[in-house]
Design an enzyme around this catalytic site. Sequence first.
Site, mmCIF file in Angstrom:
data_model
loop_
_atom_site.group_PDB
_atom_site.id
_atom_site.type_symbol
_atom_site.label_atom_id
_atom_site.label_comp_id
_atom_site.label_asym_id
_atom_site.label_seq_id
_atom_site.Cartn_x
_atom_site.Cartn_y
_atom_site.Cartn_z
ATOM 1 N N HIS A 146 0.857 -1.180 0.000
ATOM 2 C CA HIS A 146 0.000 0.000 0.000
ATOM 3 C C HIS A 146 0.897 1.236 0.000
ATOM 4 O O HIS A 146 2.007 1.218 0.543
ATOM 5 C CB HIS A 146 -0.877 0.028 1.246
ATOM 6 C CG HIS A 146 -1.975 -0.975 1.240
ATOM 7 N ND1 HIS A 146 -3.108 -0.821 2.014
ATOM 8 C CD2 HIS A 146 -2.128 -2.145 0.583
ATOM 9 C CE1 HIS A 146 -3.910 -1.853 1.827
ATOM 10 N NE2 HIS A 146 -3.337 -2.679 0.969
ATOM 11 N N GLU A 190 0.868 3.942 1.708
ATOM 12 C CA GLU A 190 1.275 4.428 3.022
ATOM 13 C C GLU A 190 2.418 3.596 3.602
ATOM 14 O O GLU A 190 3.386 4.149 4.138
ATOM 15 C CB GLU A 190 0.084 4.408 4.000
ATOM 16 C CG GLU A 190 -1.072 5.274 3.574
ATOM 17 C CD GLU A 190 -2.122 4.532 2.758
ATOM 18 O OE1 GLU A 190 -3.273 4.971 2.768
ATOM 19 O OE2 GLU A 190 -1.789 3.517 2.098
ATOM 20 N N CYS A 203 -6.177 2.222 5.887
ATOM 21 C CA CYS A 203 -6.822 0.986 6.309
ATOM 22 C C CYS A 203 -6.197 0.543 7.644
ATOM 23 O O CYS A 203 -5.226 1.151 8.106
ATOM 24 C CB CYS A 203 -6.630 -0.088 5.243
ATOM 25 S SG CYS A 203 -4.922 -0.705 5.127
ATOM 26 N N CYS A 217 -2.351 -0.024 7.343
ATOM 27 C CA CYS A 217 -1.573 1.203 7.188
ATOM 28 C C CYS A 217 -1.609 2.056 8.451
ATOM 29 O O CYS A 217 -0.602 2.646 8.838
ATOM 30 C CB CYS A 217 -2.073 1.989 5.984
ATOM 31 S SG CYS A 217 -1.783 1.113 4.419
#
Length: 148
Positions: free
Chosen positions: A52, A54, A82, A85
């Site tokens: 991801h 992040e 999420c 993250c």
Amino acid sequence: MTDEEAIRLAIQEAKLALEHEDVPIGALVIVDNEVIASRHNERQLTGDPTAHAEVLALREAAEKLGTWHLEGATLVSTLEPCPMCAGAAINSRITRVIFGAHDPKAGAAETLYNLFADPRLNHQAEVTSGILAVECGELLSNFFSARR
């Protein structure tokens, strides 16, 4: 750098994910008003479910600073982090989180959970949300509409 300027940079980064058919989410890490990491989703590109934007930005920032302690740093994302993250940001001791669009399916900063303010965890972070939310949301909506 203003929050809006930071999100605009994250939107530019998010658009790079489109080159390899990843969900267009971009993230930055800012320290002392300077972008030290800028990444976008790479799950499709790498086959890594943890890739991801992040998480990748946090990893890059830690590498550049030579420490996993990111106190004083700000994580900027086009989409509400999420749980994975948010957990990575908390574990990095990030000080502040800025995001654009809320995530009704996986948001862990305000929408479904508020991990950054949970007193049961060993670290909390300040959260600023909804910065250029429409632009950030449209980028995602357009991506998913084109795939239906």
